[in-house]
Design a protein around this motif. Structure first.
Motif, PDB file in Angstrom:
ATOM      1  N   ALA A 179      -7.445   7.600  -5.994  1.00  0.00           N
ATOM      2  CA  ALA A 179      -7.167   7.361  -7.285  1.00  0.00           C
ATOM      3  C   ALA A 179      -7.423   6.017  -7.890  1.00  0.00           C
ATOM      4  N   VAL A 216      -3.716   2.851  -5.596  1.00  0.00           N
ATOM      5  CA  VAL A 216      -3.888   3.543  -7.109  1.00  0.00           C
ATOM      6  C   VAL A 216      -4.482   2.541  -8.151  1.00  0.00           C
ATOM      7  N   CYS A 218      -3.204   1.988 -11.354  1.00  0.00           N
ATOM      8  CA  CYS A 218      -2.299   2.444 -12.488  1.00  0.00           C
ATOM      9  C   CYS A 218      -2.567   1.771 -13.734  1.00  0.00           C
ATOM     10  N   ARG A 225       1.465   6.454 -14.726  1.00  0.00           N
ATOM     11  CA  ARG A 225       2.515   6.134 -13.421  1.00  0.00           C
ATOM     12  C   ARG A 225       2.839   7.841 -13.031  1.00  0.00           C
ATOM     13  N   GLN A 227       0.941  10.353 -12.584  1.00  0.00           N
ATOM     14  CA  GLN A 227      -0.244  10.695 -11.643  1.00  0.00           C
ATOM     15  C   GLN A 227      -0.132   9.910 -10.442  1.00  0.00           C
ATOM     16  N   CYS A 228       0.262   8.401 -10.678  1.00  0.00           N
ATOM     17  CA  CYS A 228       0.225   7.740  -9.566  1.00  0.00           C
ATOM     18  C   CYS A 228       1.745   8.097  -8.610  1.00  0.00           C
ATOM     19  N   GLY A 244      -0.479  -0.675  -5.057  1.00  0.00           N
ATOM     20  CA  GLY A 244      -1.034  -0.395  -6.343  1.00  0.00           C
ATOM     21  C   GLY A 244      -1.511  -1.710  -7.074  1.00  0.00           C
ATOM     22  N   GLY A 254       3.854  -0.249 -13.331  1.00  0.00           N
ATOM     23  CA  GLY A 254       3.450   0.259 -12.124  1.00  0.00           C
ATOM     24  C   GLY A 254       4.126  -0.416 -10.952  1.00  0.00           C
TER      25      GLY A 254
END
Ligand code: DI6
Ligand code: FE
Length: 420
Positions: A179, A216, A218, A225, A227-228, A244, A254
């Motif tokens: 991601a 991720v 973010c 957020r 999607q994370c 993250g 995030g």
């Protein structure tokens, strides 16, 4: 292993980085380090060494040199193909980001270069960057995927990281950062790409044992957020830790999401607010600072260091070695920038690449301190004081010896320090 090699490292000045010692850097004098195989067996007063001397114990006289734990780089993207020098040159010649992106620049151009490389060539190109970190004393390094962005190439990146760990005297903590960006084939279909990440890529990387954590991006230009959160749910389901890239360019909150999942670390955090700091303090999440990216992007918003200190959040310092925002393979430069740009003290900067970096990688009980039961990763320095480790950059010969898991495998012959 009863027959493991025993070494007594005597006459060193030990910057233990262990909070049980209240002196700056956790420094203790008049003590020796007793290692057995890859572990520190004990830290003992020099007056007691006669009691353990025997034909099975080799003595290494450090002649008063400072000793620190091996350095830990807790955030790198060092496995990648190609470089982004020419887009950087365009930027400095005033070409706007949007035009560079439209011309295929940015993360996507590194994705293309990484996908085109064979595993062998990816390892070869990346090894040069790892060697630079090793030469400055890095003994444990975190390496992320995130330039493959499909199953085959994310596995290829993580396999390259594994091969590097098998080829060099260094421990690699691998992280799946699928991601990181939306690949070209999913342009405009971000949620469908996240489907691919959570249904296919992370499960396969976890099943192959090629990553221990998930990361991720973010960010407004990255993933939301929600999607994370989907990515973190997937990580949790596969027994992987989370972390993250958060609040790097804007405040997407995030950090609170990472803290909700008891994440290892929040990284960059230039736009972190007090609510995010409090959430990190409560969850024990480490703040990983990437001054190299702040510097290279010529950012102006600094992370809230005083708020992080006030709430007792541990501060780690990392290179964030990557081709787009921090193409610097120097942990010592990152240490220096953490002080000069973010206002850390030299002691905080040393803790940032030792005990706090260890915590950021879930290794706080075994790495990052000169302490009984910890890994025997030792750096022997030709400096007058540990503050020099954040103060100077590029001075040849300061690292006299690099000991990894009890073995002195210094990349270069030990400097001519009398008697060592
Ligand atoms: O530009 C690149 O190649 C990576 C940039 C890097 N990745 C991220 O999430 N934040 C960064 O600074
Ligand atoms: Fe990064």
């Amino acid at each position: 292993d009863q027959n493991a090699k025993q070494i007594l490292w005597i006459n060193g000045r030990l910057a233990t980085c262990d909070p049980k010692h209240t002196a700056p850097y956790g420094a203790i004098l008049g003590h020796a380090i007793h290692t057995k195989g890859s572990i520190i067996l004990a830290i003992i007063p020099q007056t007691d060494i006669v009691s353990i001397m025997n034909e099975n114990v080799e003595v290494r006289d450090l002649n008063g040199a400072w000793v620190t734990p091996g350095f830990i780089d807790s955030h790198t993207h060092l496995v990648y193909g190609g470089n982004r020098a020419q887009e950087w040159e365009k930027r400095l010649n005033g070409v706007p980001y949007e035009q560079i992106a439209a011309e295929g620049g940015g993360i996507v151009s590194t994705v293309k270069a990484t996908r085109e490389l064979s595993l062998e060539d990816l390892v070869a190109q990346s090894s040069k960057r790892l060697e630079a970190l090793i030469a400055e004393g890095v003994t444990t390094v975190e390496i992320k995927s995130g330039y493959g962005l499909n199953l085959e190439d994310e596995l290829k990146q993580l396999t390259a990281a594994k091969q590097l760990s098998e080829s060099y005297p260094v421990e690699v903590a691998s992280t799946c950062l699928s991601a990181h960006a939306v690949p070209p084939e999913f342009k405009g279909r971000t949620d469908e790409y996240i489907d691919e990440v959570v249904n296919t890529i992370i499960p396969a990387c976890a099943k192959a044992g090629l990553c221990e954590a998930v990361d991720v991006f973010c960010e407004s230009v990255g993933f939301s957020r929600e999607q994370c959160r989907r990515v973190f749910e997937c990580a949790k389901a596969h027994g992987l830790k989370v972390k993250g890239h958060v609040e790097q360019l804007t405040n997407q909150h995030g950090a609170e999401l990472v803290a909700e999942y008891k994440g290892l670390s929040c990284d960059h955090i230039e736009y972190l607010d007090e609510a995010g700091v409090k959430a990190m303090a409560e969850s024990g999440t480490v703040a990983v600072l990437s001054p190299g990216a702040y510097y290279f992007l010529r950012e102006t918003q600094k992370p809230p260091i005083d708020t992080l200190r006030a709430h007792g959040v541990n501060l780690a310092v990392a290179t964030d070695l990557n081709p787009g925002t921090s193409p610097s393979a120097s942990i010592r430069m990152a240490m220096n920038m953490a002080c000069v740009l973010f206002g850390l003290t030299p002691e905080e900067s040393v803790f940032g690449v030792t005990r706090n970096a260890a915590k950021a990688l879930g290794r706080g009980e075994t790495h990052g301190m000169l302490k009984e039961g910890y890994v025997a990763d030792l750096l022997i320095w030709n400096v007058d004081h540990p503050s020099q480790l954040a103060y100077s950059v590029g001075t040849v010969g300061e690292l006299k010896a690099r000991v990894y898991r009890g073995v002195d495998n210094s990349a270069k012959p030990v400097a001519s320090y009398p008697g060592f």
